[in-house]
Design a protein around this motif. Structure first.
Motif, PDB file in Angstrom:
ATOM      1  N   ALA A   1     -42.818  32.848 -53.490  1.00 51.48           N
ATOM      2  CA  ALA A   1     -41.581  32.594 -54.235  1.00 51.48           C
ATOM      3  C   ALA A   1     -41.895  32.019 -55.618  1.00 51.48           C
ATOM      4  O   ALA A   1     -41.260  32.378 -56.624  1.00 51.48           O
TER       5      ALA A   1
ATOM      6  N   MET B   1     -42.940  34.741 -58.012  1.00 52.91           N
ATOM      7  CA  MET B   1     -41.798  35.481 -58.575  1.00 52.91           C
ATOM      8  C   MET B   1     -41.289  34.787 -59.835  1.00 52.91           C
ATOM      9  O   MET B   1     -40.993  35.437 -60.847  1.00 52.91           O
TER      10      MET B   1
ATOM     11  N   GLY C   1     -36.744  31.276 -57.321  1.00 54.63           N
ATOM     12  CA  GLY C   1     -37.339  32.501 -56.800  1.00 54.63           C
ATOM     13  C   GLY C   1     -37.102  32.598 -55.305  1.00 54.63           C
ATOM     14  O   GLY C   1     -37.063  31.579 -54.600  1.00 54.63           O
ATOM     15  N   VAL C   2     -36.931  33.821 -54.822  1.00 56.51           N
ATOM     16  CA  VAL C   2     -36.718  34.060 -53.388  1.00 56.51           C
ATOM     17  C   VAL C   2     -37.628  35.198 -52.939  1.00 56.51           C
ATOM     18  O   VAL C   2     -37.686  36.246 -53.595  1.00 56.51           O
ATOM     19  N   TYR C   3     -38.324  34.974 -51.821  1.00 52.65           N
ATOM     20  CA  TYR C   3     -39.189  36.011 -51.234  1.00 52.65           C
ATOM     21  C   TYR C   3     -38.955  36.007 -49.733  1.00 52.65           C
ATOM     22  O   TYR C   3     -38.973  34.946 -49.098  1.00 52.65           O
ATOM     23  N   ASN C   4     -38.720  37.173 -49.165  1.00 53.76           N
ATOM     24  CA  ASN C   4     -38.355  37.226 -47.742  1.00 53.76           C
ATOM     25  C   ASN C   4     -39.565  37.117 -46.829  1.00 53.76           C
ATOM     26  O   ASN C   4     -40.613  37.699 -47.064  1.00 53.76           O
TER      27      ASN C   4
ATOM     28  N   THR D   1     -36.697  37.797 -57.735  1.00 48.58           N
ATOM     29  CA  THR D   1     -36.870  38.236 -56.356  1.00 48.58           C
ATOM     30  C   THR D   1     -37.398  39.671 -56.357  1.00 48.58           C
ATOM     31  O   THR D   1     -38.016  40.102 -57.326  1.00 48.58           O
TER      32      THR D   1
ATOM     33  N   SER E   1     -44.460  44.165 -55.943  1.00 45.08           N
ATOM     34  CA  SER E   1     -44.771  42.752 -55.712  1.00 45.08           C
ATOM     35  C   SER E   1     -46.264  42.522 -55.510  1.00 45.08           C
ATOM     36  O   SER E   1     -46.817  41.510 -55.949  1.00 45.08           O
TER      37      SER E   1
END
Length: 251
Positions: free
Chosen positions: A84, A87, A101-104, A191, A221
């Protein structure tokens, strides 16, 4: 013959003869680890040798180094925090200054072992062709997004996020860089395109505006992650990340 092929043959046979009916399908996993290295099959080794050289030449180059073993876990982990943060870090190359930032977690498919990190390690970690992107969310929508993140038990979120969630995955409190979220303020989020499409239960992203999506393959990514490691290496830095209370579960 794989399961689908077996099923197809059996079904075709049952349709023509009416004597056979598929009643069940079973499967199991075979663990492939270093036990198989003790007595390698000479014929298989010889067959794979020319391909191994080519694969190693692609996957083997070192892109960076980490100072400890990293893995992704909910609600928060060192590896999900790192991704995250990467990102957000990437924003500087696109005149972007993301607030968060968001990362799954679902997109993190491997851990990183302590020591050298290769191209192949990053490919294992991020095997999907998810592209970096940036999107604007109003404060009330950002709260909605973090409510959805809480309902999942946590996702990768960047430094500065302070979430408290209940054991039944309800969002209890949320701060960003020490401040409450302003419903009417606009926040820039870094993201991947998979998430801004509303996937993995993060439907709030569909309410975003001013989307900057980067369609070129070089913005996958995995390549952004590699770029980060390369920059840290150029600076003489070994990559570190830790759990720091970004997402806490209230006892």
């Amino acid at each position: 013959m794989n399961i689908v092929a077996v099923a197809s043959v059996m079904l075709a046979t049952s349709c023509s003869t009416k004597h056979f009916v598929l009643t069940s399908v079973e499967g199991s996993r075979i663990l492939i680890d270093n036990r198989y290295d003790a007595q390698p099959d000479a014929e298989a080794t010889a067959f794979l040798a020319p391909y191994k050289h080519q694969v190693d030449s692609i996957m083997g180059p070192v892109v960076g180094e980490v100072d400890h073993y990293m893995v992704a876990n909910r609600p928060e982990s060192d590896l999900s925090n790192l991704l995250a943060d990467i990102m957000v870090w990437a924003g500087k190359n696109f005149n972007e200054r993301p607030d968060v930032g968001v990362y799954n977690m679902g997109g993190i498919r491997a851990g990183l072992s302590k020591g050298k990190v290769t191209y192949g390690d990053v490919l294992d970690l991020a095997p999907f062709e998810n592209k970096l992107c940036f999107i604007t969310l109003k404060g009330d929508v950002l709260k909605e997004l973090f409510t959805q993140i809480a309902s999942l038990g946590g996702e990768g979120v960047s430094h500065g996020v302070e979430m408290v969630i209940s054991k039944d995955r309800k969002l209890l409190s949320l701060k960003l860089n020490g401040s409450d979220i302003d419903d009417n303020k606009e926040y820039r989020v870094a993201t991947i395109d998979y998430l801004v499409q509303g996937n993995d239960g993060l439907k709030a992203f569909l309410k975003g505006t001013n989307l900057l999506s980067l369609p070129d393959k070089k913005y996958d990514s995995r390549f952004i992650i590699m770029d980060y490691f390369k920059e840290m290496t150029a600076q003489g830095k070994i990559v570190n990340a830790k759990v720091e209370g970004r997402i806490r579960v209230k006892e």
